[in-house]
Structures are given as structure tokens and as C-alpha cells.
Design an enzyme around this catalytic site. Structure first.
Site, PDB file in Angstrom:
ATOM      1  N   TYR A  95       0.836  -1.207   0.000  1.00 22.67           N
ATOM      2  CA  TYR A  95       0.000   0.000   0.000  1.00 22.67           C
ATOM      3  C   TYR A  95       0.867   1.252   0.000  1.00 22.67           C
ATOM      4  O   TYR A  95       0.508   2.265  -0.620  1.00 22.67           O
ATOM      5  CB  TYR A  95      -0.938   0.004   1.210  1.00 22.67           C
ATOM      6  N   GLU A 137      -8.408  -6.429   5.704  1.00 19.20           N
ATOM      7  CA  GLU A 137      -7.698  -7.584   5.158  1.00 19.20           C
ATOM      8  C   GLU A 137      -7.017  -8.392   6.255  1.00 19.20           C
ATOM      9  O   GLU A 137      -6.989  -9.622   6.200  1.00 19.20           O
ATOM     10  CB  GLU A 137      -6.709  -7.121   4.090  1.00 19.20           C
TER      11      GLU A 137
END
Length: 398
Positions: A95, A137
Site C-alpha cells: 500500500y 484484510e
């Protein structure tokens, strides 16, 4: 929580985003793959080449900017993407890479508009969104790891059976190499494969629908051969019985959960029947008492997968009704024996039998097909909460 000033700045960039359109995300992917080529082993490069992935990312970025005051409206999209990301074993550090290239893309494509204030606002906005995904997640990773038969990351499975279901679809029965149990899943979900081979230019991640009910021992997936599909052609041509595949836990936000007295209609076009196959298997396994309708459309008998299986289930279960459409039946295809109707699927001829006030509808197939199904059922007054569907591809929608 983003402050009001940050939200206002992000919203002010919406016209800029709309003007850039997919040029924004195409530039983003080019610079990211240039500087971080290892991510070519994560992203589906076929979707890059077709333009589907840049379009999907652009739509997601634009939707986030437009709804930054009320991100709750994006909850279903966030869940769908988070489920997909667990199938790629996405990590928090990735990310950071994506965020870096997104901000640099804004600077490079709009240097005049990309003031320090704008870049800071987008950095905060992206950080908030990334944090949301990372948190969800991690929950999913832990859930998969902690359940009976569960695991985290990659696990070796052996191909125990390879079966050609039609001219285009082949199924694979996978058993864990360690001999242990496997995680249960919800019918409709998919299995995540990490394909690693000298025959592939890059490692490939793919999701394939599970096509049998959970049994705690093995998984069956079905793979359609795509004309230019790197992974699907590898699965059809190179993967053989006895080979090992790296598998990540099942995931997906499309699944069936109904009570035994709920009428169910399963509607599919082409390979869209694979998640329906698992749903039907589950209903039969649990001795579903309400009516079940199996409605399927495909090109012809040669492309009709699972035909014998469905016929056997229909003969053994009085509450199961089937109807099959062949667009262009072949010379060997016999009406009533192999299919019911020639042409495209038309639900109107079945309206009286498949519509009750508590029927739930599950459907999957090509986008135009599903749009037609959804429009038809909505016109009949079926409420949204009884319509359940899955769209293949990178976060596309009806």
C-alpha cells in the site's frame, strides 16, 4: 478521521480527475511497474493490456473522491476489493508503494494543480483508505487462519483430478499436500491460486470459482480457457494430475445464505454457472425443502459444462427444475434431451413458476447478460435484497 478542510480539497480535485480520466491510472501503472517491477507478479497483466484494470482503478479513485464525506456508501466496494486482495496476499508495505506512485502521478500529470496543500490532502485521504483496507484484510487473514482447516498465505495442493467439462471448461480437484483438512467456504466464493512456473513470464494470481459444496477435504474449481488468457491456458495445457499448486484460502463477497424454506433461482450464462454449481450442490447436500430452479444459457452442447451432473441431480430431486437455452444448437443437440429452448435466455416464459414473494435469485455471467437479468427481475418488482450477483473482472459493476 479526515478533517473538513482535507475533504474539501480532495473534492475540489474531482473535475481534474474527470478530465484526466484513465490517463491518470494508465500513467500510474506505467511508473509503478517501471520502478517496482516485482509488482508485475501481483497484478493481472492481461487486465492491464485490455485497459480493464486502469479503468477500474480510475472509477474507484473517482468514487472515493466524490464520496469522501460519506465513505459508508462505498462499503460494499471496499469489502469486494478487500476480499480480492487477500487472494493476492497483499501486504501493508505494498500500500505504501501504491500511495507513493499515486501521489507522484498527480504531480507529474497536473503540476500546476498539485500544490503542496493538494498533495498533502490526497496523502491523508489515501492513508485513511489504505488503513481501512489493511485493517479489513488483516481480519480476513486471521479468520482464514483460525478456522478449522484454515491457513494463512500459501499452501501446497496437489491436482488429484483434471476433468474436461466442456470444450472450454476444465475442472480441477485439489487436495492439500500435507494431508490435512481444508477450510470451509460459502457457496459462491472462489479459490485463490498463485501460479509459479518457468513457463510463465511472471507469477500469476488468479481466482477461480469453487464448483462443489464444501466438504472439509478438497476443493474443485472450474477454469474457462480464454483466447489470450495467460493463466487459463497454462491451467489447461501445462497443469497435470500430480502437479502441485500454491493455494491461498477461499474468499469472496458473493455467496449464498438461505433458509431451507426459501425458494432459490440459480441463473447463469456460460462459465457463470461455476459458482451456481457450488450453490446447487450445497442446497442438495443440505436437503433443501423449497423449490430450486436451475436456469442456464450457453452457446451449444459442446460448451455446456456439467450437463450430465445437473440432469442426474434433477432426476434425483423432485424440487429441482431445470431450463437450458442454447443460442445455436449443434447438429447433435437434441431438444428436451440436451436443452429446452433455442436462442437467448428469456425469463418471461418462466415468470409464473419462478416468482414468489420470498424467492431469492443468484446470477452470474457476462455483464450484458447479468444486466438483462437484473433489469427483468427489477421490472417484475423483485426487491434489491433478493437479487444477488457476481461480476467477473477487476471491480466492474452492473
Amino acid at each position: 478521521m479526515l478533517d473538513s478542510r482535507t475533504r474539501e480539497i480532495v473534492k475540489s480535485t474531482v473535475p481534474l480527475l474527470e478530465a484526466a480520466n484513465t490517463a491518470l491510472t494508465e500513467h500510474f501503472y506505467k511508473r509503478m511497474f517501471r520502478d517496482n517491477p516485482e509488482l508485475k507478479d501481483v497484478f493481472n497483466l492481461s487486465n492491464q493490456a485490455s485497459g480493464r484494470q486502469p479503468a477500474a482503478l480510475f472509477n474507484a479513485v473517482l468514487a472515493y473522491a466524490k464520496n469522501i464525506d460519506n465513505p459508508a456508501v462505498l462499503a460494499s466496494a471496499v469489502e469486494r476489493i478487500a476480499q480480492k486482495h487477500t487472494g493476492f496476499a497483499i501486504t501493508p508495505s505494498q500500500y505504501d508503494i501504491v500511495g507513493h506512485h499515486l501521489l507522484e502521478t498527480i504531480k507529474e500529470l497536473a503540476p500546476d494543480a498539485a500544490t503542496p496543500e493538494v498533495i498533502d490532502a490526497w496523502a491523508q485521504a489515501y492513508g485513511a483508505l489504505a488503513g481501512l483496507f489493511i485493517g479489513r484484510e488483516e481480519q480476513l487473514y486471521q479468520q482464514s487462519e483460525q478456522k478449522v482447516g484454515g491457513w494463512r498465505g500459501y499452501r501446497d495442493f496437489v491436482v488429484a483430478e483434471k476433468k474436461q467439462e466442456s470444450t472450454l471448461i476444465t475442472s480441477f480437484l485439489l487436495v492439500p499436500a500435507d494431508g490435512g483438512a481444508v477450510l470451509d467456504f460459502l457457496p459462491g466464493q472462489y479459490l485463490n491460486l498463485h501460479l509459479v512456473s518457468p513457463k510463465l513470464t511472471n507469477n500469476e494470481y488468479r481466482q477461480y470459482s469453487l464448483c462443489q459444496a464444501p466438504n472439509g477435504q478438497n476443493y474443485r474449481i472450474a477454469v474457462k480457457r480464454e483466447p489470450n488468457g495467460v493463466a487459463s491456458n497454462f491451467m489447461h495445457d501445462a497443469v497435470q494430475v500430480g502437479d502441485k499448486l500454491q493455494v491461498l484460502p477461499p474468499s469472496g463477497d458473493f455467496f449464498m445464505e438461505v433458509s431451507a424454506d426459501t425458494p432459490v433461482v440459480l441463473i447463469s450464462g456460460g462459465v457463470g454457472q461455476t459458482p451456481m454449481r457450488a450453490m446447487l450442490d450445497q442446497l442438495i447436500k443440505h436437503k433443501h425443502t423449497a423449490d430450486i430452479h436451475w436456469l442456464h444459457a450457453c452457446e451449444d452442447g459442446a460448451q455446456h459444462a456439467f450437463q450430465a451432473d445437473i440432469q442426474a441431480l434433477r432426476q434425483a430431486n423432485s424440487n429441482l427444475t431445470t431450463h437450458v437455452w442454447y443460442r445455436t444448437p449443434g447438429a447433435q443437440d437434441q431438444p428436451s434431451e440436451h436443452y429446452n429452448t433455442e436462442g437467448f435466455m428469456d425469463l418471461s416464459q418462466l415468470k409464473d413458476s419462478i416468482t414468489t414473494s420470498n424467492t431469492h435469485y443468484y446470477f452470474c455471467g457476462p455483464l450484458p447478460f447479468m444486466a438483462m437479468i437484473k433489469e427483468t427481475l427489477a421490472a417484475w418488482g423483485v426487491s434489491d435484497d433478493r437479487l444477488h450477483y457476481e461480476v467477473f473482472g477487476p471491480h466492474e459493476s452492473l
